[in-house]
Motif scaffolding. Structure first.
Motif, short mmCIF file in Angstrom:
data_model
loop_
_atom_site.label_atom_id
_atom_site.label_comp_id
_atom_site.label_asym_id
_atom_site.label_seq_id
_atom_site.Cartn_x
_atom_site.Cartn_y
_atom_site.Cartn_z
N ARG A 169 0.68 -1.26 -0.30
CA ARG A 169 -0.18 0.10 -0.09
C ARG A 169 0.80 1.53 -0.02
NH1 ARG A 169 -3.13 -5.04 0.71
NH2 ARG A 169 -5.20 -4.05 1.07
N ASP A 190 -4.79 4.39 -3.22
CA ASP A 190 -5.23 2.92 -1.58
C ASP A 190 -6.21 3.89 -0.12
OD1 ASP A 190 -4.12 0.76 -2.61
OD2 ASP A 190 -2.38 1.82 -1.92
N MET A 191 -5.43 5.13 -0.57
CA MET A 191 -6.74 5.86 0.65
C MET A 191 -6.94 6.74 0.01
SD MET A 191 -7.76 5.66 3.41
CE MET A 191 -8.64 7.13 4.34
N ALA A 198 -4.45 6.07 8.88
CA ALA A 198 -4.97 5.09 7.58
C ALA A 198 -3.78 4.13 6.90
CB ALA A 198 -5.29 5.74 6.51
N MET A 220 -4.07 0.30 7.85
CA MET A 220 -3.61 -1.03 6.43
C MET A 220 -2.54 -1.71 7.09
SD MET A 220 -3.66 1.78 3.52
CE MET A 220 -5.07 2.02 3.22
N PHE A 236 1.80 -7.78 3.08
CA PHE A 236 2.19 -6.35 2.41
C PHE A 236 2.79 -5.11 3.35
CE2 PHE A 236 -2.68 -6.36 4.47
CZ PHE A 236 -2.46 -5.03 4.54
#
Lengths: 316, 280
Positions: free
Chosen positions: B64, B114-115, B126, B130, B141
């Protein structure tokens, strides 16, 4: 049965239990709290599933952001604090990190309204419904009793997207039995009537039923609608109430600005304009004191609703 | 790093810069300064570091990236376009009503984002969430987030930093784009965040200091971060705001204003002069 004889359970207790129930069925349920697990009752979930309970400490904005990020990894996330901090302090994180990306985060806010009691005005959030319902795509639920609170939690977990759930600290009468079916976006009639309709939410639903009894003894026929789903709001039931009784009273433990009263009047002004009188916290801060005494002082009781009902009828 | 790899990444960084200039020029607004300062970092992330697939942008096992300094969206979009998530031509639609390229990144509109970010201080939380997701699901990940040096004035950054270290999130790498400038002046003039490395290290992070325009240093920092166990890593990258466009470098005025037509041509000429792939 008299209201005084009915069993009383705080909706926050039902929230904690429902989280455990959800956790048993779904291992993707994660619960956050910000150092208030004992009070919000997420402590029950913590005890049952310690590995799926995350305490961020006293940092509500950060908690909302972490909850948002975690939800993107496929989890159904509940984030809990007092309404003051969940909706108030963390408003912008809820708006930008959860609401704007429409993430699957459910906010369980307890200790809403003045029935927080002795802690006083700093902790008595009467603005949260106004804040949360102004966020696009946010579902806002305010259950009346333990049965409905449980169903709100289950319904929130079923849907995809952000939900704000409002729970209370004070034990309140259990109004519904297990046959009750809550539905997001729907209100329900608890009593039929012809002269006035009281649309109530949360803690004031019990008081609304008592008020209807008192009005009945004076020859006034009052209908009572329970409105747990504040957003989306049940436009049909409001329009029907306006048409059938010609005037309305709203009753909520929230500022009369921005809450259920506003949501109902918004619908009424655009459809069937009839008199609406709002019963709620009249744009003032709360005060320390025993919860029940405070509710009386602020007119958030059957007597208060009765006088608003008479005022609404007089405007017809 | 081989000379060939370095040349490849330098061209990617150059293309990201061209995308920033194209986007902000056509939008007549946007944030070129802080976009240009992270071109090498993004080039390395998107072409050497992140395990991602433009064909499957939501692949659950992907690494991410969260652009916590969301106003550098023009650079992120340029990197994503260059990496193949969407057409490079679309960068010219930045900030237009009919475009999916919002002024700040929206994860639901832009493939590869991703955000949703833009409100400073929130992206890092955030990213921490994740990383928690990776930990809880047993997935390997990794999560990367770029913050501005002005952004770390936000208290939420330190709430997130405290939590990430307490939870031992070693999948998490935060990169601070230390270009020393924010809207109202130098970061010291406004409200000094210095010393930044000491702050992160006192919060329990592994800290690496690099020149954010040097690919060798970027490579070794990310490699080192992967070896760190039991705590998150903060890479403090010294950068030049406006880097690559002569008249924008170290000029606070280019934080949030777009080049006019003449300035656009000057910038593109400078960038194209160093671009063997697109030279006329």
């Amino acid at each position: 049965m008299r209201m005084a004889d009915i069993a009383k359970i705080a909706t926050r207790d039902a929230y904690g239990k429902a989280l455990v129930e959800l956790g048993e069925k779904n291992d993707k349920v994660i619960v956050f709290d910000a150092d208030l697990a004992a009070a919000t009752k997420t402590g029950m979930f913590k005890k049952a599933f310690p590995e799926r309970f995350i305490d961020t400490g006293i940092a509500e904005g950060n908690m909302m952001g972490i909850a948002a990020g975690l939800s993107t990894a496929g989890y159904t996330v509940f984030a809990s604090s007092f309404a003051m901090f969940a909706a108030g302090r963390a408003f912008e994180q809820v708006r930008n990190s959860i609401g704007y990306p429409h993430l699957n985060v459910k906010i369980g806010a307890t200790h809403a309204g003045i029935s927080v009691g002795e802690d006083g005005a700093s902790h008595q959030c009467c603005e949260d419904i106004a804040l949360m319902r102004s966020i696009p795509g946010m579902t806002v639920l305010n259950p009346a009793d333990a049965v409905e609170a449980r169903q709100c939690v289950l319904a929130a977990a079923q849907m995809n997207g952000p939900v704000y759930m409002r729970f209370g600290r004070l034990a309140v009468p259990v109004l519904f039995d297990d046959s009750y079916q809550f539905q997001i976006g729907k209100g329900c009639y608890l009593r039929e009537g012809t002269d006035v309709t009281i649309i109530a939410t949360g803690l004031l639903v019990g008081a609304a039923l008592e008020a209807a009894e008192l009005l009945s003894s004076e020859g006034i026929s009052a209908a009572v609608i329970n409105m747990a789903s504040i957003k989306p709001i049940d436009r049909d039931i409001i329009v029907n109430a306006a048409k059938s009784t010609g005037c309305l009273v709203t009753a909520e433990e929230h500022n009369i600005i921005g809450g259920l009263g506003s949501a109902v009047t918004e619908v009424i002004c655009e459809t069937v304009p009839v008199p609406v009188i709002r019963c709620g916290v009249e744009d003032v801060f709360g005060h320390s004191g025993p919860a029940l005494k405070l509710l009386d002082i602020f007119g958030l009781n059957a007597k208060g609703i009765v006088s608003k009902a008479k005022a609404a009828i007089a405007l017809k | 790093m081989t000379a060939e790899q370095k040349k490849f990444l330098a061209i990617k960084a150059n293309h990201i810069r061209q995308g920033v200039i194209e986007g902000t020029f056509h939008a007549k607004s946007g944030h070129p300064g802080g976009s240009l300062s992270i071109a090498e970092l993004l080039a390395y992330l998107y072409f050497a570091e992140l395990r991602i697939d433009p064909v499957d942008p939501k692949k659950p096992s992907r690494d991410r990236f969260v652009l916590s300094k969301g106003h550098a969206a023009p650079a992120l979009y340029a990197a994503l376009a260059e990496r193949g998530y969407f057409p490079v031509e679309d960068l010219k639609t930045l900030r237009q009503p009919d475009s999916y390229l919002q002024g700040h990144p929206n994860m639901n509109d832009v493939p590869g984002v991703d955000m949703s970010t833009g409100s400073l201080g929130q992206g890092i939380s955030a990213a921490v969430g994740m990383a928690m997701g990776a930990k809880l699901s047993g997935s390997n990940f990794r999560v990367y987030s770029i913050l501005g040096d002005g952004e770390i004035q936000e208290g939420q950054v330190w709430e997130a930093a405290m939590f990430a270290a307490a939870k031992k999130l070693d999948q998490l790498v935060a990169i601070v784009d230390n270009n020393n400038l924010q809207i109202d002046g130098t970061v010291e003039e406004v409200n000094s965040p210095y010393p930044i490395p000491e702050k992160f290290s006192s919060f329990g992070w592994h800290v690496i200091e690099i020149d954010g325009h040097d690919f060798d240093q970027i490579e070794s920092a990310f490699a080192e971060a992967k070896t760190v166990k039991g705590c998150p890593t903060a890479i403090i990258a010294k950068t030049i705001k406006g880097k690559g466009v002569s008249y924008m470098e170290n000029q606070v005025g280019w934080h949030g204003s777009a080049p006019n037509e003449e300035q656009y041509h000057t910038a593109m000429q400078e960038l194209l002069a160093a671009d063997p792939e697109r030279q006329a």
